[in-house]
Design an enzyme around this catalytic site. Structure first.
Site, PDB file in Angstrom:
ATOM      1  N   SER A 255       2.431 -11.604 -42.795  1.00 43.95           N
ATOM      2  CA  SER A 255       3.318 -11.644 -41.656  1.00 43.95           C
ATOM      3  C   SER A 255       2.740 -12.678 -40.587  1.00 43.95           C
ATOM      4  O   SER A 255       1.975 -13.289 -41.058  1.00 43.95           O
ATOM      5  CB  SER A 255       3.302 -10.187 -40.603  1.00 43.95           C
ATOM      6  N   LYS A 256       3.424 -12.853 -39.517  1.00 40.31           N
ATOM      7  CA  LYS A 256       3.066 -14.059 -38.629  1.00 40.31           C
ATOM      8  C   LYS A 256       1.564 -13.766 -38.020  1.00 40.31           C
ATOM      9  O   LYS A 256       0.943 -14.645 -37.835  1.00 40.31           O
ATOM     10  CB  LYS A 256       4.141 -14.100 -37.499  1.00 40.31           C
ATOM     11  N   ARG A 257       1.446 -12.657 -38.280  1.00 37.65           N
ATOM     12  CA  ARG A 257       0.200 -12.070 -37.564  1.00 37.65           C
ATOM     13  C   ARG A 257      -1.137 -12.606 -38.294  1.00 37.65           C
ATOM     14  O   ARG A 257      -2.507 -12.942 -37.717  1.00 37.65           O
ATOM     15  CB  ARG A 257      -0.143 -10.704 -37.238  1.00 37.65           C
ATOM     16  N   SER A 258      -0.819 -12.838 -39.719  1.00 33.87           N
ATOM     17  CA  SER A 258      -1.868 -13.572 -40.536  1.00 33.87           C
ATOM     18  C   SER A 258      -2.317 -14.869 -39.772  1.00 33.87           C
ATOM     19  O   SER A 258      -3.420 -15.307 -40.211  1.00 33.87           O
ATOM     20  CB  SER A 258      -1.538 -13.562 -41.876  1.00 33.87           C
ATOM     21  N   GLY A 259      -1.410 -15.494 -39.243  1.00 35.80           N
ATOM     22  CA  GLY A 259      -1.759 -16.827 -38.689  1.00 35.80           C
ATOM     23  C   GLY A 259      -1.491 -17.863 -39.649  1.00 35.80           C
ATOM     24  O   GLY A 259      -1.533 -19.032 -39.384  1.00 35.80           O
TER      25      GLY A 259
END
Ligand code: GLU
Length: 484
Positions: A255-259
């Site tokens: 997800s986006k959170r992984s960067g």
């Protein structure tokens, strides 16, 4: 034989994620491996999810990744328009929906929100899905015409049987059979006149002569309904390849959170597009041998979609970094310098021989942003501990280092030529006179001029970059430190 035709069919909803890029890459490889055509189709019928500028991101990303399409919005190949909102205007979806209505494979539905809200729901894959009760299927032709005339808002739904089964084939998952009673009468045409993805993907893939469809396995559960549409029309179903999920290191959906979930994030983090493409190719696919480094040309030659694995692919940033490092090592020196220069300038500013420093770090970094950590000591001697002079293998300690530095200081003070070669010759002469090993002398000097345990080059190369004045300042500082 029919020509292989594949398509990448993104919805312009934001950045291009690793999973999207993988679908595009595999579609591209399947087509190019067979000398076929790779097409770009923009699926923008869901106006609510449309993001301004997203189409530009898609174009930019495909170009940068080298996935050149043979046909698309900017390249007419006779199957256009290639943007769904433009296809809507041609009336194509409505025409085919009408055909289904005539065949009793679809019907108008005039149910309003209130009625729909009262219907039963079911939980399918964690989502609450409304099961339409076929209420409007029983409307007579006259009733339908009346409502249409009166301008009553409507949608067009697929008419799925409530008995029997539907089977379809996926290249990775094999034959999948579902009970027709599980197939909801999904909407084909929305009340705004636009088709749903569910309908448009079938009409477009067929009318654009697509032979192979590669997409995420979130579409697997809807595929029986697509197959029923193909059958209703009497069309040939394309080859389906539904790809496994890509997860992060914790086996959660990337997800986006992984960067690092989008291509542009990765580019921003200093990864090379070639390395990203190479790495993404291996997210689920593997060649017969254990090779890992592939140029796009090599991928085209070797790619076989039958070798894609069904198990989730883990996105491992450590592995991608390693791979990027391999690409940097293999890169032509001039190009490397061109790309490294902004990072070197940022870390060091003016006054250094940047091409020489670039050559030093080329084999030691994995991504360009690693450069700063490798070279920052040139600009400023870091604080370091006197302990660093003690090195077991070099047989050095504080006392031996103090002796060596004190003895080489006058030699280096007299030395005029601060080129690497000249410095090395002078120090070698000292080593020979002293009758010790090279490291016994070079270790303390390198420590003094760099203040670091690991450097991208040896003592004399570092002094060449620093120049005489700064080298002497650092050696004198080392002596002071060792004197305590
Ligand atoms: N527009 C769909 C998406 O972006 C494409 C799925 C497909 O390839 O058919 O998810």
């Amino acid at each position: 034989m029919t020509k292989i035709r594949t398509r990448y069919a993104p919805s312009p909803t934001g950045k291009m994620h690793v999973g999207n890029l993988r679908s595009a890459l595999y579609e591209f490889l399947i087509a190019k491996h067979a000398d076929g055509d790779f097409m770009l189709r923009i699926e923008d019928t869901d106006q609510e999810r449309f993001v301004e500028g997203a189409t530009e991101i898609i174009n930019r990303t495909l170009k940068r990744a080298g996935l050149v399409h043979d046909e698309g919005p900017d390249k007419d190949g006779g199957y256009g328009p290639y943007v769904q909102s433009e296809r809507v205007k041609t009336g194509i979806y409505m025409k085919y929906a009408q055909e289904l209505i005539e065949k009793k494979e679809a019907y108008y539905c005039f149910c309003d929100k209130e009625r729909l809200a009262g219907l039963k729901t079911e939980i399918v894959e964690g989502k609450e899905i409304m099961i339409y009760d076929k209420h409007c299927l029983s409307l007579s032709k006259e009733e339908v015409e009346q409502k249409l005339k009166a301008g009553t808002p409507f949608v067009i739904r697929q008419n799925n049987p409530t008995e029997g089964t539907t089977t379809f084939h996926d290249e990775l998952y094999g034959d999948i059979t579902v009970n027709n009673s599980e197939l909801d009468d999904m909407i084909l045409i929305k009340s705004d006149g636009y088709p749903t993805y569910n309908f448009a993907n079938v009409v477009d893939d067929h009318t654009m002569n697509i032979t192979h469809v590669v997409r995420g396995n979130e579409y697997l559960s809807s595929s029986p309904k697509y197959v029923r549409l193909y059958e209703a029309f009497g069309w040939q179903v394309p080859v389906y390849v539904h790809l496994p999920l890509i997860t992060d290191e914790n086996h959660k959906k990337l997800s986006k959170r992984s960067g690092h979930s989008s291509f542009e994030d990765l580019i921003e983090q200093g990864f090379l597009s070639e390395a990203i493409v190479n790495y993404i190719a291996l997210l689920g696919w593997s060649p017969e041998d254990n090779r890992e480094i592939f140029s796009l040309e090599e991928l085209i030659k070797d790619f076989d979609y039958r070798r894609i694995s069904k198990s989730p692919a883990v996105f491992d940033i450590v592995k991608l970094k390693w791979m990027n490092g391999e690409y940097l090592k293999a890169m032509e020196a001039d190009l490397f310098y061109e790309m490294a220069e902004p990072y070197l300038k940022e870390a060091l500013g003016e006054g250094f021989d940047l091409p020489k420093i670039a050559a030093m770090v080329k084999t030691r970094i994995e991504v360009f942003p690693d450069i700063a950590g490798q070279v920052d000591f040139f600009k400023k001697l870091p604080e370091y501990d006197a302990e660093m002079y003690t090195h077991k293998k070099m047989k050095t300690d504080a006392a031996s280092s103090l002796e060596v530095l004190s003895e080489v200081l006058p030699i280096l003070e007299q030395q005029e030529d601060y080129s690497n070669d000249a410095l090395y010759q002078s120090l070698l002469a000292y080593v020979e006179k002293k009758g010790c090993k090279n490291g016994y002398v070079m270790w303390p000097i390198r420590t003094a001029v760099s203040g670091k345990q690991m450097t991208p080059a040896g003592a004399t190369e570092i002094m060449e970059i620093l120049g005489k004045e700064e080298s002497l300042i650092r050696i004198r500082k080392g002596i002071e430190k060792l004197r305590g």
